[in-house]
Enzyme design. Structure first.
Site, mmCIF file in Angstrom:
data_model
loop_
_atom_site.group_PDB
_atom_site.id
_atom_site.type_symbol
_atom_site.label_atom_id
_atom_site.label_comp_id
_atom_site.label_asym_id
_atom_site.label_seq_id
_atom_site.Cartn_x
_atom_site.Cartn_y
_atom_site.Cartn_z
ATOM 1 N N ASP A 109 -32.238 -15.588 31.929
ATOM 2 C CA ASP A 109 -31.065 -14.790 31.543
ATOM 3 C C ASP A 109 -31.207 -13.368 32.083
ATOM 4 O O ASP A 109 -32.326 -12.879 32.248
ATOM 5 C CB ASP A 109 -30.965 -14.690 30.010
ATOM 6 C CG ASP A 109 -30.450 -15.967 29.367
ATOM 7 O OD1 ASP A 109 -30.028 -16.890 30.081
ATOM 8 O OD2 ASP A 109 -30.481 -16.032 28.115
ATOM 9 N N ARG A 159 -26.524 -18.085 38.178
ATOM 10 C CA ARG A 159 -25.445 -18.159 37.179
ATOM 11 C C ARG A 159 -24.687 -16.840 37.246
ATOM 12 O O ARG A 159 -25.312 -15.775 37.194
ATOM 13 C CB ARG A 159 -26.009 -18.333 35.767
ATOM 14 C CG ARG A 159 -24.919 -18.231 34.685
ATOM 15 C CD ARG A 159 -25.484 -17.860 33.314
ATOM 16 N NE ARG A 159 -26.276 -18.899 32.741
ATOM 17 C CZ ARG A 159 -27.236 -18.675 31.830
ATOM 18 N NH1 ARG A 159 -27.500 -17.449 31.428
ATOM 19 N NH2 ARG A 159 -27.938 -19.679 31.344
HETATM 20 C C1 LIG Z 1 -23.269 -19.817 29.526
HETATM 21 C C2 LIG Z 1 -23.256 -18.329 29.433
HETATM 22 C C3 LIG Z 1 -24.401 -17.617 29.742
HETATM 23 C C4 LIG Z 1 -24.413 -16.244 29.693
HETATM 24 N N1 LIG Z 1 -25.521 -15.551 30.083
HETATM 25 C C5 LIG Z 1 -25.510 -14.212 30.129
HETATM 26 C C6 LIG Z 1 -26.608 -13.458 30.627
HETATM 27 O O1 LIG Z 1 -27.638 -13.992 31.041
HETATM 28 N N2 LIG Z 1 -26.495 -12.101 30.649
HETATM 29 C C7 LIG Z 1 -25.377 -11.445 30.206
HETATM 30 O O2 LIG Z 1 -25.322 -10.215 30.272
HETATM 31 N N3 LIG Z 1 -24.330 -12.137 29.696
HETATM 32 C C8 LIG Z 1 -24.365 -13.480 29.646
HETATM 33 N N4 LIG Z 1 -23.273 -14.164 29.161
HETATM 34 C C9 LIG Z 1 -22.194 -13.417 28.474
HETATM 35 C C10 LIG Z 1 -21.119 -12.952 29.450
HETATM 36 O O3 LIG Z 1 -21.644 -11.953 30.272
HETATM 37 C C11 LIG Z 1 -19.882 -12.398 28.706
HETATM 38 O O4 LIG Z 1 -20.279 -11.313 27.905
HETATM 39 C C12 LIG Z 1 -19.158 -13.408 27.851
HETATM 40 O O5 LIG Z 1 -19.238 -14.706 28.369
HETATM 41 C C13 LIG Z 1 -17.691 -13.053 27.751
HETATM 42 O O6 LIG Z 1 -17.074 -13.057 29.041
HETATM 43 P P1 LIG Z 1 -16.032 -14.174 29.549
HETATM 44 O O7 LIG Z 1 -16.227 -14.344 30.997
HETATM 45 O O8 LIG Z 1 -16.231 -15.394 28.754
HETATM 46 O O9 LIG Z 1 -14.608 -13.587 29.341
HETATM 47 P P2 LIG Z 1 -13.978 -12.433 28.377
HETATM 48 O O10 LIG Z 1 -13.781 -11.228 29.244
HETATM 49 O O11 LIG Z 1 -14.714 -12.284 27.092
HETATM 50 O O12 LIG Z 1 -12.617 -13.088 28.065
HETATM 51 C C14 LIG Z 1 -11.604 -13.109 29.065
HETATM 52 C C15 LIG Z 1 -10.480 -14.003 28.672
HETATM 53 O O13 LIG Z 1 -10.951 -15.340 28.501
HETATM 54 C C16 LIG Z 1 -10.164 -16.002 27.555
HETATM 55 N N5 LIG Z 1 -11.018 -16.455 26.461
HETATM 56 C C17 LIG Z 1 -12.263 -16.042 26.206
HETATM 57 N N6 LIG Z 1 -12.737 -16.701 25.129
HETATM 58 C C18 LIG Z 1 -11.760 -17.481 24.690
HETATM 59 C C19 LIG Z 1 -11.647 -18.393 23.623
HETATM 60 N N7 LIG Z 1 -12.654 -18.621 22.786
HETATM 61 N N8 LIG Z 1 -10.474 -19.043 23.468
HETATM 62 C C20 LIG Z 1 -9.463 -18.814 24.316
HETATM 63 N N9 LIG Z 1 -9.518 -17.973 25.341
HETATM 64 C C21 LIG Z 1 -10.643 -17.330 25.528
HETATM 65 C C22 LIG Z 1 -9.139 -15.001 27.063
HETATM 66 O O14 LIG Z 1 -7.988 -15.127 27.849
HETATM 67 C C23 LIG Z 1 -9.815 -13.672 27.359
HETATM 68 O O15 LIG Z 1 -8.932 -12.606 27.490
HETATM 69 C C24 LIG Z 1 -23.238 -15.545 29.252
HETATM 70 C C25 LIG Z 1 -22.093 -16.261 28.960
HETATM 71 C C26 LIG Z 1 -22.075 -17.617 29.056
HETATM 72 C C27 LIG Z 1 -20.812 -18.347 28.781
#
Ligand SMILES: Cc1cc2nc3c(=O)[nH]c(=O)nc-3n(C[C@H](O)[C@H](O)[C@H](O)COP(=O)(O)OP(=O)(O)OC[C@H]3O[C@@H](n4cnc5c(N)ncnc54)[C@H](O)[C@@H]3O)c2cc1C
Length: 282
Positions: A109, A159
Protein backbone atom coordinates in the site's frame (compact mmCIF):
# COMPACT_ATOMS: atom_id res chain seq x y z
CA UNK A 1 -16.76 -4.94 18.27
CA UNK A 2 -17.67 -2.09 20.65
CA UNK A 3 -19.00 1.39 19.94
CA UNK A 4 -18.44 1.46 16.23
CA UNK A 5 -19.67 -2.06 15.72
CA UNK A 6 -22.24 -1.06 13.11
CA UNK A 7 -19.66 0.67 10.91
CA UNK A 8 -17.01 -1.92 11.67
CA UNK A 9 -19.09 -4.91 10.67
CA UNK A 10 -19.79 -3.46 7.28
CA UNK A 11 -16.28 -2.23 6.51
CA UNK A 12 -14.02 -4.66 8.38
CA UNK A 13 -14.22 -8.41 7.77
CA UNK A 14 -13.57 -9.31 11.42
CA UNK A 15 -10.81 -9.43 13.96
CA UNK A 16 -8.92 -12.61 13.04
CA UNK A 17 -7.42 -14.57 10.15
CA UNK A 18 -10.41 -16.92 10.04
CA UNK A 19 -12.88 -14.04 9.49
CA UNK A 20 -10.71 -12.59 6.73
CA UNK A 21 -10.37 -15.94 4.95
CA UNK A 22 -14.12 -16.53 5.24
CA UNK A 23 -14.83 -13.06 3.82
CA UNK A 24 -12.47 -13.79 0.93
CA UNK A 25 -14.16 -17.14 0.34
CA UNK A 26 -17.57 -15.44 0.18
CA UNK A 27 -16.20 -12.88 -2.28
CA UNK A 28 -14.71 -15.67 -4.40
CA UNK A 29 -18.21 -17.20 -4.43
CA UNK A 30 -19.47 -13.99 -6.06
CA UNK A 31 -16.74 -14.19 -8.71
CA UNK A 32 -14.54 -11.60 -6.94
CA UNK A 33 -10.90 -11.80 -5.88
CA UNK A 34 -9.64 -10.46 -2.55
CA UNK A 35 -6.63 -8.74 -1.07
CA UNK A 36 -6.31 -9.13 2.71
CA UNK A 37 -5.02 -6.26 4.83
CA UNK A 38 -4.22 -6.78 8.51
CA UNK A 39 -5.16 -3.38 9.94
CA UNK A 40 -2.45 -1.24 11.49
CA UNK A 41 0.12 1.37 10.60
CA UNK A 42 2.94 3.44 12.09
CA UNK A 43 4.25 0.71 14.39
CA UNK A 44 6.17 2.28 17.25
CA UNK A 45 7.61 -0.95 18.59
CA UNK A 46 9.71 -3.67 16.89
CA UNK A 47 7.81 -6.41 18.74
CA UNK A 48 4.55 -5.17 17.30
CA UNK A 49 6.02 -5.45 13.80
CA UNK A 50 6.87 -9.10 14.50
CA UNK A 51 3.24 -9.73 15.43
CA UNK A 52 2.22 -8.23 12.10
CA UNK A 53 4.67 -10.44 10.21
CA UNK A 54 3.39 -13.54 12.04
CA UNK A 55 -0.18 -12.65 11.09
CA UNK A 56 0.71 -12.16 7.42
CA UNK A 57 2.60 -15.46 7.34
CA UNK A 58 -0.51 -17.12 8.79
CA UNK A 59 -2.86 -15.50 6.29
CA UNK A 60 -0.62 -16.35 3.30
CA UNK A 61 -0.49 -20.01 4.43
CA UNK A 62 -4.27 -20.13 4.90
CA UNK A 63 -4.86 -18.60 1.46
CA UNK A 64 -2.74 -21.42 0.00
CA UNK A 65 -4.21 -24.24 2.12
CA UNK A 66 -7.81 -23.23 1.52
CA UNK A 67 -7.18 -22.41 -2.15
CA UNK A 68 -8.63 -18.93 -1.80
CA UNK A 69 -8.22 -16.51 -4.72
CA UNK A 70 -6.54 -13.78 -2.69
CA UNK A 71 -3.28 -12.02 -2.03
CA UNK A 72 -2.23 -9.60 0.70
CA UNK A 73 -1.67 -5.85 0.96
CA UNK A 74 0.86 -4.59 3.49
CA UNK A 75 1.81 -1.16 4.84
CA UNK A 76 5.52 -0.52 5.30
CA UNK A 77 5.09 1.67 8.41
CA UNK A 78 3.28 -1.27 10.02
CA UNK A 79 6.43 -3.30 9.30
CA UNK A 80 8.62 -0.65 10.95
CA UNK A 81 9.58 1.80 8.17
CA UNK A 82 9.42 4.82 10.47
CA UNK A 83 11.36 3.00 13.22
CA UNK A 84 14.23 1.42 11.31
CA UNK A 85 14.40 0.82 7.57
CA UNK A 86 16.43 -2.38 7.95
CA UNK A 87 13.85 -3.82 10.36
CA UNK A 88 11.14 -3.01 7.81
CA UNK A 89 13.11 -4.67 4.99
CA UNK A 90 13.75 -7.80 7.08
CA UNK A 91 10.05 -8.00 7.94
CA UNK A 92 8.94 -7.44 4.35
CA UNK A 93 11.33 -10.07 3.04
CA UNK A 94 9.98 -12.68 5.51
CA UNK A 95 6.51 -12.03 4.10
CA UNK A 96 7.73 -12.07 0.50
CA UNK A 97 9.55 -15.38 1.04
CA UNK A 98 6.37 -16.98 2.38
CA UNK A 99 4.27 -15.62 -0.52
CA UNK A 100 6.86 -16.87 -2.99
CA UNK A 101 6.30 -20.47 -1.84
CA UNK A 102 2.81 -20.37 -3.34
CA UNK A 103 3.76 -17.91 -6.10
CA UNK A 104 1.45 -15.37 -4.50
CA UNK A 105 1.68 -11.64 -5.08
CA UNK A 106 2.19 -9.03 -2.35
CA UNK A 107 0.85 -5.51 -2.75
CA UNK A 108 2.55 -2.71 -0.84
CA UNK A 109 0.00 0.00 0.00
CA UNK A 110 1.09 3.61 -0.45
CA UNK A 111 0.99 5.84 2.61
CA UNK A 112 1.59 9.59 2.91
CA UNK A 113 4.06 11.41 0.65
CA UNK A 114 6.65 11.26 3.45
CA UNK A 115 7.07 7.60 2.46
CA UNK A 116 6.52 7.64 -1.31
CA UNK A 117 10.13 7.49 -2.49
CA UNK A 118 11.25 4.99 0.16
CA UNK A 119 8.27 2.75 -0.60
CA UNK A 120 8.91 2.80 -4.34
CA UNK A 121 12.64 2.11 -3.81
CA UNK A 122 11.92 -0.84 -1.51
CA UNK A 123 9.34 -2.34 -3.86
CA UNK A 124 11.66 -1.94 -6.87
CA UNK A 125 14.51 -3.63 -4.93
CA UNK A 126 12.24 -6.49 -3.84
CA UNK A 127 11.05 -7.00 -7.41
CA UNK A 128 14.64 -7.00 -8.66
CA UNK A 129 15.39 -9.68 -6.06
CA UNK A 130 12.77 -11.86 -7.76
CA UNK A 131 9.71 -11.39 -5.56
CA UNK A 132 6.18 -10.90 -6.88
CA UNK A 133 5.45 -7.49 -5.50
CA UNK A 134 3.88 -4.24 -6.68
CA UNK A 135 3.32 -0.68 -5.42
CA UNK A 136 0.42 1.76 -5.38
CA UNK A 137 0.38 5.10 -7.19
CA UNK A 138 -1.79 8.02 -6.05
CA UNK A 139 -3.21 10.33 -8.73
CA UNK A 140 -3.35 13.22 -6.24
CA UNK A 141 0.46 13.49 -6.31
CA UNK A 142 2.11 15.62 -8.97
CA UNK A 143 5.08 13.25 -9.16
CA UNK A 144 2.96 10.25 -10.16
CA UNK A 145 3.24 10.65 -13.95
CA UNK A 146 7.02 10.23 -13.73
CA UNK A 147 6.64 7.37 -11.25
CA UNK A 148 4.28 5.53 -13.60
CA UNK A 149 6.77 5.94 -16.49
CA UNK A 150 9.52 4.46 -14.29
CA UNK A 151 7.33 1.62 -13.00
CA UNK A 152 6.17 0.76 -16.52
CA UNK A 153 9.80 0.55 -17.59
CA UNK A 154 10.54 -1.76 -14.65
CA UNK A 155 7.48 -3.90 -15.47
CA UNK A 156 6.00 -3.60 -11.98
CA UNK A 157 2.33 -4.29 -11.31
CA UNK A 158 0.75 -1.01 -10.17
CA UNK A 159 -2.47 -0.30 -8.28
CA UNK A 160 -3.74 3.17 -9.14
CA UNK A 161 -5.85 5.09 -6.60
CA UNK A 162 -6.64 8.76 -5.96
CA UNK A 163 -4.86 8.93 -2.58
CA UNK A 164 -6.28 8.94 0.94
CA UNK A 165 -3.84 11.28 2.69
CA UNK A 166 -3.97 15.03 3.24
CA UNK A 167 -0.91 16.29 1.36
CA UNK A 168 0.81 19.68 1.07
CA UNK A 169 -0.46 21.59 -2.02
CA UNK A 170 3.03 21.79 -3.51
CA UNK A 171 3.18 18.01 -3.78
CA UNK A 172 -0.45 17.27 -4.53
CA UNK A 173 -3.24 18.62 -6.70
CA UNK A 174 -5.72 20.43 -4.51
CA UNK A 175 -8.68 20.39 -6.89
CA UNK A 176 -10.72 17.20 -7.15
CA UNK A 177 -11.00 17.75 -10.93
CA UNK A 178 -7.21 17.71 -11.30
CA UNK A 179 -6.93 14.51 -9.26
CA UNK A 180 -9.56 12.90 -11.50
CA UNK A 181 -7.93 14.10 -14.73
CA UNK A 182 -4.59 12.81 -13.53
CA UNK A 183 -6.23 9.48 -12.62
CA UNK A 184 -7.51 9.16 -16.19
CA UNK A 185 -4.13 10.08 -17.71
CA UNK A 186 -2.27 7.63 -15.46
CA UNK A 187 -4.82 4.89 -16.17
CA UNK A 188 -4.21 5.34 -19.92
CA UNK A 189 -0.43 5.25 -19.38
CA UNK A 190 -0.73 2.04 -17.34
CA UNK A 191 -2.91 0.42 -20.00
CA UNK A 192 -0.43 1.51 -22.68
CA UNK A 193 2.80 0.40 -21.06
CA UNK A 194 2.09 -1.15 -17.67
CA UNK A 195 1.92 -4.70 -16.46
CA UNK A 196 -1.48 -6.00 -15.26
CA UNK A 197 -2.56 -2.68 -13.72
CA UNK A 198 -5.21 -2.49 -11.01
CA UNK A 199 -7.65 0.41 -10.92
CA UNK A 200 -8.80 1.06 -7.36
CA UNK A 201 -11.80 3.38 -7.36
CA UNK A 202 -15.52 3.52 -6.64
CA UNK A 203 -15.95 6.40 -9.08
CA UNK A 204 -18.13 5.45 -12.06
CA UNK A 205 -16.49 8.07 -14.30
CA UNK A 206 -13.03 6.70 -13.66
CA UNK A 207 -14.28 3.14 -14.19
CA UNK A 208 -15.96 4.14 -17.47
CA UNK A 209 -12.73 5.82 -18.61
CA UNK A 210 -10.72 2.65 -17.94
CA UNK A 211 -13.29 0.52 -19.78
CA UNK A 212 -13.20 2.91 -22.79
CA UNK A 213 -9.39 3.08 -22.84
CA UNK A 214 -9.03 -0.70 -22.55
CA UNK A 215 -11.54 -1.24 -25.38
CA UNK A 216 -9.76 1.30 -27.61
CA UNK A 217 -6.48 -0.51 -27.03
CA UNK A 218 -8.11 -3.94 -27.38
CA UNK A 219 -6.69 -4.81 -23.94
CA UNK A 220 -7.87 -8.26 -22.89
CA UNK A 221 -10.03 -8.02 -19.74
CA UNK A 222 -7.83 -10.44 -17.82
CA UNK A 223 -4.86 -8.08 -18.25
CA UNK A 224 -6.16 -5.49 -15.77
CA UNK A 225 -8.48 -5.41 -12.78
CA UNK A 226 -10.76 -3.12 -10.81
CA UNK A 227 -10.44 -2.91 -7.05
CA UNK A 228 -12.88 -1.67 -4.41
CA UNK A 229 -12.95 -1.51 -0.62
CA UNK A 230 -14.82 -4.14 1.38
CA UNK A 231 -18.41 -3.11 2.04
CA UNK A 232 -18.67 -0.44 -0.67
CA UNK A 233 -20.60 -0.44 -3.96
CA UNK A 234 -21.59 -4.08 -3.69
CA UNK A 235 -24.04 -3.93 -6.57
CA UNK A 236 -21.57 -2.15 -8.86
CA UNK A 237 -18.77 -4.61 -8.18
CA UNK A 238 -21.08 -7.52 -9.06
CA UNK A 239 -22.08 -5.78 -12.31
CA UNK A 240 -18.44 -5.32 -13.30
CA UNK A 241 -17.70 -8.98 -12.60
CA UNK A 242 -20.76 -10.02 -14.59
CA UNK A 243 -19.54 -7.88 -17.50
CA UNK A 244 -16.42 -10.05 -17.48
CA UNK A 245 -14.04 -7.73 -15.63
CA UNK A 246 -11.68 -8.94 -12.95
CA UNK A 247 -12.62 -7.32 -9.65
CA UNK A 248 -10.64 -7.53 -6.42
CA UNK A 249 -11.94 -6.44 -3.02
CA UNK A 250 -9.65 -4.98 -0.35
CA UNK A 251 -10.54 -6.81 2.85
CA UNK A 252 -9.29 -5.12 6.04
CA UNK A 253 -9.34 -7.16 9.25
CA UNK A 254 -7.82 -7.15 12.72
CA UNK A 255 -8.35 -5.58 16.11
CA UNK A 256 -6.89 -2.19 15.11
CA UNK A 257 -9.97 -1.27 13.16
CA UNK A 258 -10.77 1.99 14.96
CA UNK A 259 -7.86 3.97 13.44
CA UNK A 260 -8.97 2.76 9.98
CA UNK A 261 -12.07 4.92 10.39
CA UNK A 262 -10.66 7.66 12.58
CA UNK A 263 -7.74 8.37 10.25
CA UNK A 264 -9.94 8.77 7.24
CA UNK A 265 -12.51 10.88 9.03
CA UNK A 266 -9.91 13.03 10.79
CA UNK A 267 -7.58 13.58 7.86
CA UNK A 268 -10.08 14.41 5.17
CA UNK A 269 -13.74 15.30 5.62
CA UNK A 270 -14.60 13.89 2.18
CA UNK A 271 -13.75 10.47 3.54
CA UNK A 272 -16.36 10.75 6.28
CA UNK A 273 -18.91 11.51 3.57
CA UNK A 274 -17.48 8.66 1.53
CA UNK A 275 -18.10 6.20 4.39
CA UNK A 276 -21.60 7.58 4.90
CA UNK A 277 -22.38 7.41 1.18
CA UNK A 278 -21.23 3.82 1.17
CA UNK A 279 -23.70 3.04 3.94
CA UNK A 280 -26.58 4.70 2.15
CA UNK A 281 -26.04 3.53 -1.40
CA UNK A 282 -25.13 0.06 -2.44
C1 LIG B 1 -8.81 -1.28 -3.29
C2 LIG B 1 -8.37 0.06 -2.81
C3 LIG B 1 -7.08 0.23 -2.35
C4 LIG B 1 -6.63 1.46 -1.92
N1 LIG B 1 -5.33 1.62 -1.55
C5 LIG B 1 -4.86 2.84 -1.23
C6 LIG B 1 -3.49 3.07 -0.93
O1 LIG B 1 -2.65 2.17 -0.95
N2 LIG B 1 -3.11 4.34 -0.63
C7 LIG B 1 -3.99 5.39 -0.59
O2 LIG B 1 -3.58 6.53 -0.34
N3 LIG B 1 -5.31 5.19 -0.84
C8 LIG B 1 -5.76 3.96 -1.15
N4 LIG B 1 -7.10 3.79 -1.43
C9 LIG B 1 -8.05 4.89 -1.15
C10 LIG B 1 -8.20 5.83 -2.34
O3 LIG B 1 -7.02 6.55 -2.52
C11 LIG B 1 -9.37 6.82 -2.14
O4 LIG B 1 -9.12 7.58 -0.98
C12 LIG B 1 -10.73 6.17 -2.03
O5 LIG B 1 -10.83 5.00 -2.79
C13 LIG B 1 -11.80 7.12 -2.53
O6 LIG B 1 -11.59 7.45 -3.90
P1 LIG B 1 -12.50 6.92 -5.12
O7 LIG B 1 -11.63 6.77 -6.30
O8 LIG B 1 -13.18 5.70 -4.69
O9 LIG B 1 -13.51 8.06 -5.45
P2 LIG B 1 -14.13 9.31 -4.61
O10 LIG B 1 -13.41 10.53 -5.10
O11 LIG B 1 -14.20 9.06 -3.15
O12 LIG B 1 -15.57 9.29 -5.16
C14 LIG B 1 -15.83 9.76 -6.48
C15 LIG B 1 -17.21 9.42 -6.91
O13 LIG B 1 -17.39 8.01 -6.92
C16 LIG B 1 -18.72 7.70 -6.66
N5 LIG B 1 -18.80 6.86 -5.47
C17 LIG B 1 -17.84 6.68 -4.56
N6 LIG B 1 -18.27 5.82 -3.62
C18 LIG B 1 -19.52 5.52 -3.91
C19 LIG B 1 -20.49 4.69 -3.32
N7 LIG B 1 -20.24 4.00 -2.21
N8 LIG B 1 -21.70 4.60 -3.91
C20 LIG B 1 -21.95 5.29 -5.03
N9 LIG B 1 -21.08 6.08 -5.64
C21 LIG B 1 -19.89 6.18 -5.10
C22 LIG B 1 -19.44 9.01 -6.45
O14 LIG B 1 -19.96 9.44 -7.68
C23 LIG B 1 -18.31 9.93 -6.02
O15 LIG B 1 -18.57 11.28 -6.25
C24 LIG B 1 -7.54 2.57 -1.91
C25 LIG B 1 -8.83 2.40 -2.39
C26 LIG B 1 -9.24 1.19 -2.85
C27 LIG B 1 -10.62 1.06 -3.40
Amino acid sequence: MGVLSFLARRFVAGEDTFSAIEAARRLNGEGLKATLNFLGEESRDPEQTQGTVAEYLRSIRKIGEKEIDANISVKLTQLGLSLDQQLCLDNLFLILEEAKKTKNFVRVDMESSAYTQRTLDIVAAASKAGFLVGPVIQSCLRRSQKDVEDLNRLGLRVRLCKGAYKEPPGLAFDQRREVDENYDALAAALLDGGREPAFATHDDRRIAHVVRCAAARKTVRGRFEFQMLYGLRRRRRRELAREGHQVRIYVPYGTHWLPYFYRRIRERKENALFVLKGMLSD
